[in-house]
Design a protein around this motif. Structure first.
Motif, PDB file in Angstrom:
ATOM      1  N   ALA A 173       0.993  -1.197  -0.007  1.00 51.72           N
ATOM      2  CA  ALA A 173      -0.174  -0.070  -0.192  1.00 51.72           C
ATOM      3  C   ALA A 173       0.899   1.188   0.055  1.00 51.72           C
ATOM      4  CB  ALA A 173      -1.098  -0.102   1.239  1.00 51.72           C
ATOM      5  N   GLY A 174       2.267   1.101   0.386  1.00 55.21           N
ATOM      6  CA  GLY A 174       2.842   2.221   0.322  1.00 55.21           C
ATOM      7  C   GLY A 174       2.724   3.093   1.534  1.00 55.21           C
ATOM      8  N   ILE A 175       2.232   2.343   2.612  1.00 54.26           N
ATOM      9  CA  ILE A 175       2.089   3.277   3.776  1.00 54.26           C
ATOM     10  C   ILE A 175       3.461   2.980   5.039  1.00 54.26           C
ATOM     11  CG2 ILE A 175       0.500   3.538   5.866  1.00 54.26           C
ATOM     12  CD1 ILE A 175      -1.690   2.236   4.095  1.00 54.26           C
ATOM     13  N   SER A 176       4.062   3.966   4.897  1.00 55.80           N
ATOM     14  CA  SER A 176       5.531   3.796   5.728  1.00 55.80           C
ATOM     15  C   SER A 176       5.364   3.495   7.183  1.00 55.80           C
ATOM     16  CB  SER A 176       6.342   5.165   5.608  1.00 55.80           C
ATOM     17  OG  SER A 176       5.636   6.235   6.241  1.00 55.80           O
ATOM     18  N   ILE A 177       4.066   4.240   7.826  1.00 55.38           N
ATOM     19  CA  ILE A 177       4.133   3.756   9.308  1.00 55.38           C
ATOM     20  C   ILE A 177       3.688   2.416   9.477  1.00 55.38           C
ATOM     21  CG2 ILE A 177       1.643   4.395   9.297  1.00 55.38           C
ATOM     22  CD1 ILE A 177       3.976   5.261  12.051  1.00 55.38           C
ATOM     23  N   LEU A 178       2.966   1.545   8.598  1.00 50.85           N
ATOM     24  CA  LEU A 178       2.798   0.141   8.670  1.00 50.85           C
ATOM     25  C   LEU A 178       4.213  -0.488   8.684  1.00 50.85           C
ATOM     26  CD1 LEU A 178      -0.456  -0.577   6.944  1.00 50.85           C
ATOM     27  CD2 LEU A 178      -0.369  -0.248   9.250  1.00 50.85           C
ATOM     28  N   TRP A 179       4.928  -0.102   7.521  1.00 54.20           N
ATOM     29  CA  TRP A 179       6.237  -0.544   7.586  1.00 54.20           C
ATOM     30  C   TRP A 179       7.282  -0.671   8.702  1.00 54.20           C
ATOM     31  CZ3 TRP A 179       8.550  -3.565   3.824  1.00 54.20           C
ATOM     32  CH2 TRP A 179       9.894  -3.651   3.568  1.00 54.20           C
ATOM     33  N   THR A 180       7.208   0.652   9.390  1.00 58.57           N
ATOM     34  CA  THR A 180       7.938   0.808  10.415  1.00 58.57           C
ATOM     35  C   THR A 180       7.471   0.102  11.752  1.00 58.57           C
ATOM     36  OG1 THR A 180       7.953   3.141  10.086  1.00 58.57           O
ATOM     37  CG2 THR A 180       8.607   2.938  12.185  1.00 58.57           C
TER      38      THR A 180
END
Length: 51
Positions: free
Chosen positions: A15-22
């Motif tokens: 999805a390109g959501i950086s907070i989920l990645w972090t």
């Protein structure tokens, strides 16, 4: 915790959501630390093993 972290990593990447990645990275690291502590015999949260 490790599985949840991996799921969040995949969702965040797709999805390109950086907070989920972090959050996924943090959960995977904490899960691995707790798993290693459980394997070497340290009690984690009052339990002899972390599953």
């Amino acid at each position: 915790m490790i599985i949840l972290g991996v799921i969040l990593l995949v969702i965040g990447f797709i999805a390109g959501i950086s907070i989920l990645w972090t959050i996924g990275i943090v959960l995977v690291v904490i899960g691995l630390i707790l798993w290693i502590l459980g394997v070497v015999g340290h009690e984690v949260g009052g339990r002899r093993h972390y599953f």
